[in-house]
Design a protein around this motif. Structure first.
Motif, PDB file in Angstrom:
ATOM      1  N   ASN A  75     -18.853   8.004  13.624  1.00 48.19           N
ATOM      2  CA  ASN A  75     -18.659   9.410  13.946  1.00 48.19           C
ATOM      3  C   ASN A  75     -17.240   9.860  13.632  1.00 48.19           C
ATOM      4  O   ASN A  75     -16.955  11.062  13.603  1.00 48.19           O
ATOM      5  N   SER A  76     -16.351   8.893  13.448  1.00 46.85           N
ATOM      6  CA  SER A  76     -14.953   9.214  13.170  1.00 46.85           C
ATOM      7  C   SER A  76     -14.349   8.077  12.364  1.00 46.85           C
ATOM      8  O   SER A  76     -14.848   6.945  12.383  1.00 46.85           O
ATOM      9  N   ILE A  77     -13.261   8.394  11.663  1.00 48.16           N
ATOM     10  CA  ILE A  77     -12.633   7.422  10.762  1.00 48.16           C
ATOM     11  C   ILE A  77     -11.151   7.265  11.111  1.00 48.16           C
ATOM     12  O   ILE A  77     -10.414   8.262  11.127  1.00 48.16           O
ATOM     13  N   PRO A  78     -10.688   6.037  11.356  1.00 46.39           N
ATOM     14  CA  PRO A  78      -9.245   5.816  11.513  1.00 46.39           C
ATOM     15  C   PRO A  78      -8.584   5.617  10.151  1.00 46.39           C
ATOM     16  O   PRO A  78      -9.202   5.102   9.215  1.00 46.39           O
ATOM     17  N   ILE A  79      -7.339   6.048  10.046  1.00 50.50           N
ATOM     18  CA  ILE A  79      -6.556   5.850   8.827  1.00 50.50           C
ATOM     19  C   ILE A  79      -5.286   5.098   9.203  1.00 50.50           C
ATOM     20  O   ILE A  79      -4.510   5.564  10.041  1.00 50.50           O
ATOM     21  N   LEU A  80      -5.079   3.951   8.593  1.00 49.40           N
ATOM     22  CA  LEU A  80      -3.876   3.158   8.834  1.00 49.40           C
ATOM     23  C   LEU A  80      -2.843   3.464   7.767  1.00 49.40           C
ATOM     24  O   LEU A  80      -3.184   3.660   6.596  1.00 49.40           O
ATOM     25  N   VAL A  81      -1.564   3.488   8.166  1.00 53.44           N
ATOM     26  CA  VAL A  81      -0.502   3.726   7.203  1.00 53.44           C
ATOM     27  C   VAL A  81       0.581   2.657   7.350  1.00 53.44           C
ATOM     28  O   VAL A  81       1.022   2.349   8.449  1.00 53.44           O
ATOM     29  N   TYR A  82       0.953   2.086   6.207  1.00 55.59           N
ATOM     30  CA  TYR A  82       2.073   1.144   6.097  1.00 55.59           C
ATOM     31  C   TYR A  82       3.098   1.757   5.151  1.00 55.59           C
ATOM     32  O   TYR A  82       2.787   2.639   4.358  1.00 55.59           O
ATOM     33  N   HIS A  83       4.313   1.257   5.232  1.00 53.71           N
ATOM     34  CA  HIS A  83       5.326   1.630   4.255  1.00 53.71           C
ATOM     35  C   HIS A  83       5.612   0.394   3.404  1.00 53.71           C
ATOM     36  O   HIS A  83       4.733  -0.065   2.696  1.00 53.71           O
ATOM     37  N   GLY A  84       6.796  -0.153   3.448  1.00 51.70           N
ATOM     38  CA  GLY A  84       7.037  -1.371   2.690  1.00 51.70           C
ATOM     39  C   GLY A  84       6.546  -2.605   3.425  1.00 51.70           C
ATOM     40  O   GLY A  84       6.377  -2.599   4.645  1.00 51.70           O
ATOM     41  N   LEU A  85       6.295  -3.675   2.679  1.00 52.89           N
ATOM     42  CA  LEU A  85       5.988  -4.981   3.246  1.00 52.89           C
ATOM     43  C   LEU A  85       7.119  -5.929   2.830  1.00 52.89           C
ATOM     44  O   LEU A  85       7.559  -5.887   1.680  1.00 52.89           O
ATOM     45  N   ALA A  86       7.586  -6.739   3.751  1.00 55.03           N
ATOM     46  CA  ALA A  86       8.751  -7.581   3.471  1.00 55.03           C
ATOM     47  C   ALA A  86       8.474  -9.038   3.825  1.00 55.03           C
ATOM     48  O   ALA A  86       7.706  -9.324   4.737  1.00 55.03           O
ATOM     49  N   PRO A 130     -20.695   3.587   7.476  1.00 55.87           N
ATOM     50  CA  PRO A 130     -20.993   2.619   8.531  1.00 55.87           C
ATOM     51  C   PRO A 130     -19.911   2.601   9.602  1.00 55.87           C
ATOM     52  O   PRO A 130     -18.748   2.935   9.347  1.00 55.87           O
ATOM     53  N   ALA A 131     -20.302   2.226  10.811  1.00 50.28           N
ATOM     54  CA  ALA A 131     -19.317   2.012  11.862  1.00 50.28           C
ATOM     55  C   ALA A 131     -18.292   0.990  11.376  1.00 50.28           C
ATOM     56  O   ALA A 131     -18.589   0.137  10.541  1.00 50.28           O
ATOM     57  N   LYS A 132     -17.083   1.100  11.874  1.00 44.50           N
ATOM     58  CA  LYS A 132     -15.962   0.231  11.500  1.00 44.50           C
ATOM     59  C   LYS A 132     -15.488   0.459  10.066  1.00 44.50           C
ATOM     60  O   LYS A 132     -14.967  -0.440   9.424  1.00 44.50           O
ATOM     61  N   SER A 133     -15.660   1.662   9.575  1.00 45.37           N
ATOM     62  CA  SER A 133     -15.054   2.035   8.296  1.00 45.37           C
ATOM     63  C   SER A 133     -13.641   2.546   8.569  1.00 45.37           C
ATOM     64  O   SER A 133     -13.388   3.194   9.583  1.00 45.37           O
ATOM     65  N   PHE A 134     -12.714   2.273   7.652  1.00 47.03           N
ATOM     66  CA  PHE A 134     -11.360   2.801   7.807  1.00 47.03           C
ATOM     67  C   PHE A 134     -10.736   3.019   6.438  1.00 47.03           C
ATOM     68  O   PHE A 134     -11.161   2.437   5.441  1.00 47.03           O
ATOM     69  N   LEU A 135      -9.733   3.899   6.405  1.00 48.82           N
ATOM     70  CA  LEU A 135      -8.985   4.195   5.185  1.00 48.82           C
ATOM     71  C   LEU A 135      -7.614   3.533   5.303  1.00 48.82           C
ATOM     72  O   LEU A 135      -6.917   3.716   6.301  1.00 48.82           O
ATOM     73  N   LEU A 136      -7.244   2.778   4.284  1.00 48.85           N
ATOM     74  CA  LEU A 136      -5.966   2.053   4.273  1.00 48.85           C
ATOM     75  C   LEU A 136      -5.007   2.780   3.344  1.00 48.85           C
ATOM     76  O   LEU A 136      -5.322   3.003   2.171  1.00 48.85           O
ATOM     77  N   THR A 137      -3.829   3.151   3.855  1.00 48.53           N
ATOM     78  CA  THR A 137      -2.872   3.900   3.050  1.00 48.53           C
ATOM     79  C   THR A 137      -1.478   3.285   3.131  1.00 48.53           C
ATOM     80  O   THR A 137      -1.132   2.621   4.107  1.00 48.53           O
ATOM     81  N   PHE A 138      -0.703   3.542   2.081  1.00 42.45           N
ATOM     82  CA  PHE A 138       0.702   3.163   2.014  1.00 42.45           C
ATOM     83  C   PHE A 138       1.498   4.386   1.578  1.00 42.45           C
ATOM     84  O   PHE A 138       1.004   5.216   0.811  1.00 42.45           O
ATOM     85  N   ASP A 139       2.731   4.475   2.031  1.00 47.68           N
ATOM     86  CA  ASP A 139       3.607   5.569   1.620  1.00 47.68           C
ATOM     87  C   ASP A 139       4.733   5.068   0.727  1.00 47.68           C
ATOM     88  O   ASP A 139       5.148   3.900   0.816  1.00 47.68           O
ATOM     89  N   ASP A 140       5.206   5.950  -0.130  1.00 48.16           N
ATOM     90  CA  ASP A 140       6.451   5.799  -0.898  1.00 48.16           C
ATOM     91  C   ASP A 140       6.296   5.147  -2.260  1.00 48.16           C
ATOM     92  O   ASP A 140       7.116   5.383  -3.144  1.00 48.16           O
ATOM     93  N   GLY A 141       5.308   4.283  -2.464  1.00 48.39           N
ATOM     94  CA  GLY A 141       5.209   3.602  -3.758  1.00 48.39           C
ATOM     95  C   GLY A 141       6.245   2.511  -3.913  1.00 48.39           C
ATOM     96  O   GLY A 141       6.847   2.356  -4.992  1.00 48.39           O
ATOM     97  N   ILE A 142       6.453   1.734  -2.864  1.00 44.87           N
ATOM     98  CA  ILE A 142       7.452   0.658  -2.884  1.00 44.87           C
ATOM     99  C   ILE A 142       6.850  -0.576  -3.547  1.00 44.87           C
ATOM    100  O   ILE A 142       5.675  -0.906  -3.344  1.00 44.87           O
ATOM    101  N   LYS A 143       7.652  -1.277  -4.325  1.00 41.95           N
ATOM    102  CA  LYS A 143       7.173  -2.468  -5.032  1.00 41.95           C
ATOM    103  C   LYS A 143       6.554  -3.483  -4.082  1.00 41.95           C
ATOM    104  O   LYS A 143       5.493  -4.045  -4.367  1.00 41.95           O
ATOM    105  N   THR A 144       7.255  -3.749  -2.979  1.00 43.43           N
ATOM    106  CA  THR A 144       6.782  -4.806  -2.074  1.00 43.43           C
ATOM    107  C   THR A 144       5.407  -4.496  -1.504  1.00 43.43           C
ATOM    108  O   THR A 144       4.633  -5.410  -1.195  1.00 43.43           O
ATOM    109  N   SER A 145       5.094  -3.204  -1.331  1.00 37.77           N
ATOM    110  CA  SER A 145       3.771  -2.847  -0.821  1.00 37.77           C
ATOM    111  C   SER A 145       2.690  -3.342  -1.773  1.00 37.77           C
ATOM    112  O   SER A 145       1.692  -3.940  -1.357  1.00 37.77           O
ATOM    113  N   TYR A 146       2.895  -3.092  -3.045  1.00 36.72           N
ATOM    114  CA  TYR A 146       1.899  -3.495  -4.037  1.00 36.72           C
ATOM    115  C   TYR A 146       1.848  -5.005  -4.201  1.00 36.72           C
ATOM    116  O   TYR A 146       0.768  -5.624  -4.132  1.00 36.72           O
TER     117      TYR A 146
END
Length: 755
Positions: A75-86, A130-146
């Motif tokens: 019935n609803s969707i969570p969206i997670l956001v990360y920035h860089g990964l180190a 389906p239940a337990k669907s989520f959208l995964l997002t990253f901000d900035d376009g940092i190399k380490t994220s990819y």
């Protein structure tokens, strides 16, 4: 070997060496970056392949966490956001190993990512996920994220969205941000999408005469040479240009059509230092360029997940912080997941209570609310309750020593809700809309009301456009809901103590039951059929099949008689084999409640106006007038009612297969498909009623019939769906509703309430 041959070979060798030296010199001075990039790209590819193999090995041994089961659709969707990964601690970046743990925990717990297009279809109400669907997002376009995330996405078969800064992504070299070639490589993997984050808006600007710096989108710029702030018109043009340029540069640079914008720093004007109207202008301008814009959610903005709404363009995201374990992330998502009615919370742990201001904490099996930090009260709401409609919210209050304690209903955010406000000797009903408070009713001075300060049961009931406040189970005041009152919303608590005594409240337990839903079909209306409940324009009903539900002359009904040629519903059902080339869309009629019910009693009066002996291969003895219970979707449900062969039946549909739970002949006659195809009375009002409830791990359904429409209900049959008998039982709350087959039928006095 002849001296001449030796000399020739030596000369050839010298020429080759000279050519090699010459090539190196040319490359050194004219193709420096290419020479460096080639081995660097090779190293990156090797590093990511090794990381993928390590992640694959780690996933195999990652334990499956204990979590709630996913049933039905989201019935609803969570969206997670990360920035860089180190790899090691850097600013506030999540560690790469933590990210891996997060994704592995989500995958093992049954969560799956969705694409941006799937999210868009969900928001429009055009696709169920389906239940337990989520959208995964990253901000900035940092190399380490990819480079840290992609091997993990590859292992889990997850996808992600990178909100990208165009001025950085279009560069050919960068030590921190992904370059143009890296973004294209990321796109080519099929695991990543790109959307817009900024062009220049990630940079700070001068916002005051003393050199103060602030966010690009939320402040008016200071011009030192002219010693002035930019005008509102200049502000509007600057940010409008920013949105347009960010989209244009990414679209043209990477061959995409960006339709989503994530605000840098999550700031859409709420953090302004010098422009009070910044929020309004920012939202207005961003929406001219992007259909939807994303921001980081915080408690005062209400529920943390996103609910289907075609016109909603303000999208919430949940920031994942460093030192968050996989278990903590799963718990956070569980707290925000939709909760069904009835709901009981004994407060042994936090099931979704979110503090908005003041402090609230759960410990020793109680919820405590206290003012904090100079504020004169506290407010907390229960996440995952946004879709609740009519309900009875009762709280066992251990104690409260604030000036007042309020039970909140229809809560959407801290500026929109209804409340029952309890004082020592009075109770008030109030509505808060866009932070404006209206008192709807107050107990008169002549009415003696005592609100115990300890060990009391206080309540708010919202049903049939009324609000009722209760003490000890007794209603003490009621009020009409204003016309502008929201139709859905959750629950919460608020304590108010303007005297600054830091008084609060302690709650021992919470119980919320569905209030009765009553449909008298009094107001003329047409509920058009849609392929998805999210597209239904009616607050109460979804017509899944049958064209439309018509409401006139005080009754509801299917469509009646044949549809005129080339009309909307005739054309829509022209290719359906059960509708006689679209002439009778109502042959397969399914009317579903928008609300959900678990243990519930449901009843309706009905009258069959006409039965059609269609040539459809699906016309048979199982057709009839039936009530749905726990309608999870079209393939998973229960129904009970009367059939054209004169029988009463209770059936379960599990993964598309029907299973009979009870059968009893109740109407006389010999059924024959051709000669005697309907044994049910025509033009006669009757009543159907079902009781559905869980008991000892099984689902029990009782079917009642009021043959003569005189209120004399006869229990005619009952069935039990036992564990593992016919596939998994439907133990959770789901929809109710009405089904008819190959008939024109009228309905009246439909009601459903918690048993």
């Amino acid at each position: 070997m002849a001296p001449r041959i030796i000399t020739a070979l030596f000369e050839i060798f010298i020429v080759v060496v000279l050519l090699g030296v010459f090539s190196i010199l040319i490359g050194k001075y004219f193709f420096t970056e290419e020479l460096r990039a080639a081995p660097e790209q090779a190293r990156s590819a090797i590093t990511m392949e090794l990381a993928y193999r390590q992640a694959k090995s780690d996933y195999e041994y990652f334990p499956t966490p204990k979590t709630f089961k996913a049933e039905g659709n989201a019935n609803s969707i969570p969206i997670l956001v990360y920035h860089g990964l180190a790899e090691t601690e850097y600013k506030s970046d999540v560690l790469a190993e933590e990210f891996k743990e997060h994704m592995f925990a989500l995958k093992k717990a049954g969560y799956e990512t969705i694409t941006m297009d799937e999210f868009e279809q969900f928001m429009r109400g055009e696709e169920q996920l389906p239940a337990k669907s989520f959208l995964l997002t990253f901000d900035d376009g940092i190399k380490t994220s990819y480079y840290h995330a992609d091997p993990v996405l590859r292992v889990t078969n997850y996808t992600a969205v990178m909100f990208t800064i165009s001025q950085q992504a279009l560069k050919d070299k960068s030590r921190y941000y992904l370059t143009r070639d890296e973004v294209k490589e990321m796109q080519a993997s099929g695991r990543w999408e790109i959307e817009a984050h900024a062009k220049d808006a990630h940079n700070l600007i001068q916002i005051g005469p003393d050199g103060e710096m602030g966010h690009f989108l939320s402040n008016r710029k200071w011009f030192p040479a002219e010693e002035r702030y930019e005008t509102v018109g200049e502000f509007r043009e600057r940010i409008s240009t920013e949105f347009r340029d960010a989209k244009t540069e990414l679209d043209e640079g990477f061959g995409v059509n960006t339709e989503n914008f994530a605000f840098p720093f999550g700031d859409y004007g709420q953090n302004t230092h010098n422009f009070a109207n910044a929020q309004h202008v920012v939202w207005e301008e961003v929406h001219k360029v992007f259909p939807r814009a994303y921001y980081q959610s915080w408690p005062s903005r209400g529920f943390t997940f996103n609910y289907a709404a075609p016109t909603e363009y303000k999208i919430k995201r949940i920031t994942v912080y460093r030192e968050t374990s996989g278990t903590k992330l799963l718990n956070a998502l569980a707290r925000g997941t939709d909760k069904s009615l009835p709901h009981h919370d004994n407060l042994t742990h936090n099931r979704g209570w979110v503090p908005v201001w003041g402090t609230s904490r759960i410990h020793d099996e109680k919820l405590e609310l206290r003012p904090d930090g100079g504020v004169s009260g506290a407010l907390a709401f229960l996440d995952g309750t946004a879709l609740w409609r009519e309900y009875d919210f009762q709280a066992h209050v251990k104690s409260f020593d604030s000036q007042s304690l309020s039970l909140l209903g229809m809560f959407n955010d801290n500026e929109n809700y209804l409340s029952c406000d309890f004082y020592d000797c009075s109770v008030s009903v109030r509505q808060v809309t866009h932070n404006d408070t209206i008192t709807l009713a107050t107990t008169p001075a002549s009415q003696s009301v005592t609100v115990p300060r300890g060990d009391a049961v206080l309540g708010i009931r919202i049903s049939e456009n009324k609000i009722a406040c209760s003490v000890g189970g007794e209603t003490v005041i009621t009020a009409e809901q204003p016309e502008n009152s929201r139709k859905t919303g959750g629950i919460g608590f608020k304590v108010t103590d303007p005297a600054g005594r830091y008084g609060g409240a302690t709650i021992h337990s919470v119980t919320v039951d569905s209030a009765s839903f009553v449909e008298g079909f009094d107001e003329p209306r047409v509920v058009e059929g849609t392929g998805n409940p999210g597209l239904s324009t009616d607050f109460d009903w979804w017509v899944n099949s049958g064209g439309a539900m018509i409401q006139q002359n005080g009754v509801g009904s299917t469509l009646r008689g044949p549809a005129n040629q080339d009309t909307e519903w005739q054309l829509a059902y022209a290719d359906h084999e059960d509708t006689e080339s679209g002439a009778y869309p109502q042959n397969i009629f399914r009317l579903i409640t928008r609300s959900t019910w678990k243990d519930a009693t449901q009843q309706v009066r009905f009258r069959i106006l006409d039965y059609r002996a269609s040539d459809s291969p699906h016309r048979n003895e199982s057709n009839g007038v039936l009530l749905f219970s726990r309608y999870a979707d079209g393939d998973n449900l229960y129904y009970a009612g009367v059939r054209v062969d004169g029988a009463a039946v209770i059936k379960k549909k599990s993964y598309g297969e029907y299973h009979e739970l009870a059968y009893k002949q109740v109407f006389p006659g010999a059924y024959d498909l051709a000669q005697n195809p309907n044994l049910l009375p025509l033009n006669t009002w009757m009543g159907l009623k079902t009781e559905t409830f869980n008991k000892d791990g099984s689902v029990h359904i009782r079917l009642y019939l009021d043959r003569h429409d005189n209120g004399n209900w006869e229990l005619i049959t009952e069935g039990v769906d036992s564990p593992d008998q016919h596939g998994p039982e439907i133990l959770h709350a789901a929809h109710a509703g009405i089904r008819t087959d190959f008939m024109d039928v009228e309905f009246d006095d439909y009601r459903v309430n918690t048993s």
